[in-house]
Motif scaffolding. Structure first.
Motif, PDB file in Angstrom:
ATOM      1  N   GLY A  12      -2.524 -10.560  -4.306  1.00 61.89           N
ATOM      2  CA  GLY A  12      -2.387  -9.280  -3.596  1.00 61.89           C
ATOM      3  C   GLY A  12      -3.084  -8.187  -4.380  1.00 61.89           C
ATOM      4  N   GLY A  14      -3.460  -4.822  -3.756  1.00 66.60           N
ATOM      5  CA  GLY A  14      -3.130  -3.420  -3.470  1.00 66.60           C
ATOM      6  C   GLY A  14      -3.186  -2.650  -4.783  1.00 66.60           C
ATOM      7  N   PRO A  15      -2.737  -1.389  -4.779  1.00 67.80           N
ATOM      8  CA  PRO A  15      -2.834  -0.603  -6.015  1.00 67.80           C
ATOM      9  C   PRO A  15      -2.069  -1.214  -7.183  1.00 67.80           C
ATOM     10  CG  PRO A  15      -1.672   0.618  -4.263  1.00 67.80           C
ATOM     11  CD  PRO A  15      -2.249  -0.605  -3.641  1.00 67.80           C
ATOM     12  N   VAL A  16      -0.916  -1.833  -6.932  1.00 60.59           N
ATOM     13  CA  VAL A  16      -0.130  -2.384  -8.043  1.00 60.59           C
ATOM     14  C   VAL A  16      -0.821  -3.616  -8.633  1.00 60.59           C
ATOM     15  CG1 VAL A  16       2.099  -3.426  -8.629  1.00 60.59           C
ATOM     16  CG2 VAL A  16       2.026  -1.397  -7.187  1.00 60.59           C
ATOM     17  N   VAL A  43      -3.988  -7.057   5.239  1.00 60.42           N
ATOM     18  CA  VAL A  43      -2.798  -7.614   5.892  1.00 60.42           C
ATOM     19  C   VAL A  43      -1.883  -6.439   6.195  1.00 60.42           C
ATOM     20  CG1 VAL A  43      -0.817  -9.145   5.548  1.00 60.42           C
ATOM     21  CG2 VAL A  43      -3.045  -9.732   4.557  1.00 60.42           C
ATOM     22  N   ARG A  57      -1.850   6.691   4.389  1.00 56.02           N
ATOM     23  CA  ARG A  57      -0.804   7.202   3.495  1.00 56.02           C
ATOM     24  C   ARG A  57      -1.356   8.150   2.447  1.00 56.02           C
ATOM     25  NH1 ARG A  57       2.041   1.690   1.670  1.00 56.02           N
ATOM     26  NH2 ARG A  57       0.184   0.851   2.663  1.00 56.02           N
ATOM     27  N   LEU A  59       0.036   9.686  -1.315  1.00 62.34           N
ATOM     28  CA  LEU A  59       1.037   9.249  -2.284  1.00 62.34           C
ATOM     29  C   LEU A  59       1.273  10.333  -3.313  1.00 62.34           C
ATOM     30  CD1 LEU A  59      -0.722   5.827  -2.738  1.00 62.34           C
ATOM     31  CD2 LEU A  59       1.437   6.163  -1.514  1.00 62.34           C
ATOM     32  N   ALA A  60       2.545  10.681  -3.511  1.00 56.23           N
ATOM     33  CA  ALA A  60       2.891  11.617  -4.581  1.00 56.23           C
ATOM     34  C   ALA A  60       3.034  10.806  -5.861  1.00 56.23           C
ATOM     35  CB  ALA A  60       4.208  12.307  -4.243  1.00 56.23           C
ATOM     36  N   TYR A 114      -4.059   7.186  -0.384  1.00 52.79           N
ATOM     37  CA  TYR A 114      -4.023   5.732  -0.669  1.00 52.79           C
ATOM     38  C   TYR A 114      -5.454   5.199  -0.680  1.00 52.79           C
ATOM     39  CZ  TYR A 114      -2.483   0.806  -0.198  1.00 52.79           C
ATOM     40  OH  TYR A 114      -2.264  -0.542  -0.391  1.00 52.79           O
ATOM     41  N   ALA A 138      -3.343 -15.867   0.439  1.00 53.92           N
ATOM     42  CA  ALA A 138      -2.984 -16.975  -0.453  1.00 53.92           C
ATOM     43  C   ALA A 138      -1.497 -17.285  -0.330  1.00 53.92           C
ATOM     44  CB  ALA A 138      -3.337 -16.584  -1.879  1.00 53.92           C
ATOM     45  N   ASP A 166       1.806  -8.818  -3.264  1.00 52.65           N
ATOM     46  CA  ASP A 166       1.257  -8.793  -1.908  1.00 52.65           C
ATOM     47  C   ASP A 166       1.948  -7.775  -0.998  1.00 52.65           C
ATOM     48  OD1 ASP A 166       3.680  -9.995  -1.589  1.00 52.65           O
ATOM     49  OD2 ASP A 166       2.917 -11.937  -0.938  1.00 52.65           O
ATOM     50  N   ASN A 284       5.724  -3.439  -4.273  1.00 50.25           N
ATOM     51  CA  ASN A 284       6.460  -3.620  -3.018  1.00 50.25           C
ATOM     52  C   ASN A 284       6.914  -5.061  -2.801  1.00 50.25           C
ATOM     53  OD1 ASN A 284       6.111  -0.930  -2.402  1.00 50.25           O
ATOM     54  ND2 ASN A 284       5.571  -1.316  -0.275  1.00 50.25           N
ATOM     55  N   GLY A 294       9.052   9.902  -2.694  1.00 43.40           N
ATOM     56  CA  GLY A 294       7.790   9.303  -3.125  1.00 43.40           C
ATOM     57  C   GLY A 294       7.889   8.473  -4.395  1.00 43.40           C
ATOM     58  N   GLY A 296       7.940   4.685  -4.430  1.00 44.75           N
ATOM     59  CA  GLY A 296       7.584   3.258  -4.365  1.00 44.75           C
ATOM     60  C   GLY A 296       6.441   2.853  -5.274  1.00 44.75           C
ATOM     61  N   LEU A 297       5.323   3.553  -5.174  1.00 39.85           N
ATOM     62  CA  LEU A 297       4.175   3.162  -5.990  1.00 39.85           C
ATOM     63  C   LEU A 297       4.403   3.510  -7.461  1.00 39.85           C
ATOM     64  CD1 LEU A 297       1.429   1.955  -6.290  1.00 39.85           C
ATOM     65  CD2 LEU A 297       0.415   4.140  -5.651  1.00 39.85           C
ATOM     66  N   ASN A 298       5.052   4.644  -7.699  1.00 44.54           N
ATOM     67  CA  ASN A 298       5.351   5.013  -9.092  1.00 44.54           C
ATOM     68  C   ASN A 298       6.152   3.906  -9.773  1.00 44.54           C
ATOM     69  OD1 ASN A 298       4.276   7.810  -9.375  1.00 44.54           O
ATOM     70  ND2 ASN A 298       5.604   8.167  -7.624  1.00 44.54           N
TER      71      ASN A 298
HETATM   72  C1  FAD Z   1       4.944   6.510   4.774  1.00 42.30           C
HETATM   73  C2  FAD Z   1       4.930   6.111   3.330  1.00 42.30           C
HETATM   74  C3  FAD Z   1       4.780   7.072   2.337  1.00 42.30           C
HETATM   75  C4  FAD Z   1       4.800   6.716   0.992  1.00 42.30           C
HETATM   76  N1  FAD Z   1       4.694   7.691   0.036  1.00 42.30           N
HETATM   77  C5  FAD Z   1       4.742   7.352  -1.271  1.00 42.30           C
HETATM   78  C6  FAD Z   1       4.617   8.334  -2.278  1.00 42.30           C
HETATM   79  O1  FAD Z   1       4.497   9.534  -1.990  1.00 42.30           O
HETATM   80  N2  FAD Z   1       4.668   7.942  -3.588  1.00 42.30           N
HETATM   81  C7  FAD Z   1       4.839   6.632  -3.938  1.00 42.30           C
HETATM   82  O2  FAD Z   1       4.899   6.330  -5.154  1.00 42.30           O
HETATM   83  N3  FAD Z   1       4.938   5.671  -2.995  1.00 42.30           N
HETATM   84  C8  FAD Z   1       4.896   5.988  -1.681  1.00 42.30           C
HETATM   85  N4  FAD Z   1       4.975   5.022  -0.729  1.00 42.30           N
HETATM   86  C9  FAD Z   1       5.113   3.621  -1.151  1.00 42.30           C
HETATM   87  C10 FAD Z   1       3.756   3.026  -1.534  1.00 42.30           C
HETATM   88  O3  FAD Z   1       2.852   3.122  -0.456  1.00 42.30           O
HETATM   89  C11 FAD Z   1       3.944   1.553  -1.918  1.00 42.30           C
HETATM   90  O4  FAD Z   1       5.006   1.444  -2.837  1.00 42.30           O
HETATM   91  C12 FAD Z   1       2.684   0.989  -2.540  1.00 42.30           C
HETATM   92  O5  FAD Z   1       1.608   1.036  -1.641  1.00 42.30           O
HETATM   93  C13 FAD Z   1       2.933  -0.453  -2.979  1.00 42.30           C
HETATM   94  O6  FAD Z   1       1.758  -0.984  -3.511  1.00 42.30           O
HETATM   95  P1  FAD Z   1       1.609  -2.560  -3.636  1.00 42.30           P
HETATM   96  O7  FAD Z   1       0.276  -2.784  -4.272  1.00 42.30           O
HETATM   97  O8  FAD Z   1       2.819  -3.152  -4.252  1.00 42.30           O
HETATM   98  O9  FAD Z   1       1.616  -3.108  -2.127  1.00 42.30           O
HETATM   99  P2  FAD Z   1       0.590  -2.809  -0.944  1.00 42.30           P
HETATM  100  O10 FAD Z   1       0.088  -1.415  -1.024  1.00 42.30           O
HETATM  101  O11 FAD Z   1       1.304  -3.229   0.304  1.00 42.30           O
HETATM  102  O12 FAD Z   1      -0.625  -3.815  -1.215  1.00 42.30           O
HETATM  103  C14 FAD Z   1      -0.463  -5.230  -1.105  1.00 42.30           C
HETATM  104  C15 FAD Z   1      -1.841  -5.867  -0.898  1.00 42.30           C
HETATM  105  O13 FAD Z   1      -1.710  -7.299  -0.851  1.00 42.30           O
HETATM  106  C16 FAD Z   1      -2.501  -7.817   0.227  1.00 42.30           C
HETATM  107  N5  FAD Z   1      -1.883  -9.102   0.645  1.00 42.30           N
HETATM  108  C17 FAD Z   1      -0.772  -9.261   1.416  1.00 42.30           C
HETATM  109  N6  FAD Z   1      -0.496 -10.593   1.564  1.00 42.30           N
HETATM  110  C18 FAD Z   1      -1.462 -11.258   0.851  1.00 42.30           C
HETATM  111  C19 FAD Z   1      -1.703 -12.638   0.607  1.00 42.30           C
HETATM  112  N7  FAD Z   1      -0.915 -13.592   1.103  1.00 42.30           N
HETATM  113  N8  FAD Z   1      -2.783 -12.979  -0.166  1.00 42.30           N
HETATM  114  C20 FAD Z   1      -3.578 -12.017  -0.699  1.00 42.30           C
HETATM  115  N9  FAD Z   1      -3.383 -10.683  -0.490  1.00 42.30           N
HETATM  116  C21 FAD Z   1      -2.340 -10.321   0.269  1.00 42.30           C
HETATM  117  C22 FAD Z   1      -2.420  -6.707   1.284  1.00 42.30           C
HETATM  118  O14 FAD Z   1      -3.521  -6.764   2.159  1.00 42.30           O
HETATM  119  C23 FAD Z   1      -2.485  -5.448   0.410  1.00 42.30           C
HETATM  120  O15 FAD Z   1      -3.828  -5.094   0.147  1.00 42.30           O
HETATM  121  C24 FAD Z   1       4.952   5.339   0.633  1.00 42.30           C
HETATM  122  C25 FAD Z   1       5.076   4.381   1.630  1.00 42.30           C
HETATM  123  C26 FAD Z   1       5.071   4.750   2.967  1.00 42.30           C
HETATM  124  C27 FAD Z   1       5.206   3.676   4.021  1.00 42.30           C
END
Ligand code: FAD
Length: 393
Positions: A12, A14-16, A43, A57, A59-60, A114, A138, A166, A284, A294, A296-298
């Motif tokens: 996965g 994403g930013p994390v 996805v 999105r 993000l703060a 984002y 995957a 992911d 996530n 805000g 989740g990402l932090n």
């Molecule tokens: C409306 C809203 C507002 C928000 N505001 C804030 C904020 O202000 N501050 C803050 O800190 N957080 C905020 N968040 C939360 C933040 O967006 C998430 O916590 C953050 O994006 C999580 O990042 P991540 O990399 O864990 O997951 P994601 O951003 O979901 O990235 C996961 C990645 O994995 C990929 N993936 C999925 N399944 C597979 C697979 N099987 N194989 C390979 N790749 C895969 C996906 O395509 C995606 O690119 C907000 C969320 C929402 C919904």
């Protein structure tokens, strides 16, 4: 079927997942033995939501996250500072003001898009030396003493540690808030630069954040029941702008919005255990939170930072002995992250529910609590400190 071996596979991008890859690249004896598995097509976060290619999105980011991203040269070009946060409750007494001057910091946080963050991280990962494997989504398979097997289309990957980033929350702990968030951008007739607003209404929280790409505009995150969110999303611009001004109040004058609206369903989902054998979940994938405050990402970035730190020693020992067991490092990671996850998930779960009970005494008590917090800065400080930095073990 082809097969390849890596020390760590991050599933996965994403930013994390990307931040973890960048941090591991700095400590790994051979960054090419870190694999980042990026799905070739985005996805969707939730199947119900129609998410456009460019994620809408904003993000703060708190001070700690900014310092981390800057240290990786991954801070996006465009961001907006939050110097003051105003928290209030619609229709009830009480408000609290958290100001950067109370903490002697230049800003309490910053807002990034984002998509802007994603693009900057993409650039950094490309230069980091980690192996990026694009392909179909995957799947993590069996694990044994040799490692974990991951399937990505026709390719089988064997790795010492698999990290799930992911974004797909697990269901050990789950709460459906019966709320969706409407995201859009609005202009105000009396804008206040550097101010963020969190307003609790009986429908759900309504946040206005300084917009990272359009100065003087606000990013709107408006949470309400799914039917109401659908109704808001379908209004014409004039009716939506009117409803927004009504819900937010007159602090910024009249609000008007002509931007597209996007709807995100909201739920809490979390794993009790962040580690299973050789598989660790972060971001996530470990916990998906309500967006209020805000966090989740932090929180996810703190997961990534701690995991990179604890796996550094194991990576060094694996370079000398391929059979080195990652178990102790992963157990240390899970134990170090427990309290921060618990507090942050609890805080973001509590806030939207308690302010929306519909029970006047409870809501008055919440108003009184906000007022009390404003009068007694020692009470306000722990909340602001957590929003600023989170808990670091
Ligand atoms: C409306 C809203 C507002 C928000 N505001 C804030 C904020 O202000 N501050 C803050 O800190 N957080 C905020 N968040 C939360 C933040 O967006 C998430 O916590 C953050 O994006 C999580 O990042 P991540 O990399 O864990 O997951 P994601 O951003 O979901 O990235 C996961 C990645 O994995 C990929 N993936 C999925 N399944 C597979 C697979 N099987 N194989 C390979 N790749 C895969 C996906 O395509 C995606 O690119 C907000 C969320 C929402 C919904």
């Amino acid at each position: 079927m082809t097969s390849s071996a890596y020390d760590i596979a991050i599933l996965g991008a994403g930013p994390v997942g990307r931040v973890l890859a960048l941090m591991l690249a700095r400590v790994a004896p051979d960054p090419a033995r870190i694999a980042l598995l990026a799905g070739s097509a985005p996805v969707p976060v939730t199947p119900a939501a129609a998410i456009p290619a460019a994620d809408p999105r904003v993000l703060a980011m708190n001070h700690g996250s900014r310092v981390l991203l800057e240290s990786l040269h991954a801070w996006p070009e465009r961001s907006a500072d939050i110097r003051n946060i105003h928290v209030s409750q619609r229709g009830r007494l009480g408000r609290t003001l958290i100001q950067h001057t109370d903490f002697n910091v230049p800003q309490l946080g910053s807002v990034v898009a984002y998509s802007g963050l994603y693009a900057k991280l993409d650039e950094c990962v490309a230069a980091s030396g980690v192996t990026v494997l694009a392909g179909p989504p995957a799947q993590i398979g069996l694990q044994d003493a040799d490692g974990v097997r991951i399937q990505q289309g026709e390719t089988e990957i064997l790795c010492g540690v698999a990290v799930q980033s992911d974004g797909a929350g697990a269901s050990d702990v789950r709460r459906d808030y019966d709320q969706h968030a409407v995201l859009t951008t609005a202009q105000a007739t009396l804008p206040r630069r550097g101010w963020a607003w969190e307003r609790f209404t009986s429908e759900g929280p309504l946040a206005l954040l300084p917009h990272p790409q359009t100065p003087e505009a606000y990013s709107v995150v408006w949470c309400s029941a799914p039917d109401r969110a659908a109704e808001l999303a379908a209004l014409d611009n004039a009716a939506f702008s009117h409803a927004l001004t009504q819900a937010f109040g007159e602090r910024l004058g009249r609000l008007s919005s002509h931007a597209p609206r996007h709807v995100f369903p909201l739920a809490l989902s979390a794993r009790r255990a962040q580690v299973h054998g050789r598989v660790a979940a972060i971001g996530n994938a470990a916990q998906t939170l309500h967006p209020v405050a805000g966090q989740g990402l932090n929180l996810g970035l703190r997961d990534a930072a701690r995991l990179a730190q604890t796996l550094a020693g194991w990576l060094a020992s694996r370079a000398a002995n391929a059979g080195s067991n990652p178990g102790p490092a992963l157990a240390e990671f899970a134990s170090a992250r427990h309290l921060d996850r618990f507090i942050t998930a609890g805080l973001t779960d509590f806030m939207p529910r308690i302010f929306a009970t519909g029970l006047a005494p409870v809501e008055h008590a919440c108003g009184a609590a906000l007022l009390g917090m404003d009068l007694a800065s020692p009470l306000r400080a722990p909340l602001a400190q957590h929003l600023l930095q989170g808990f670091r073990a």
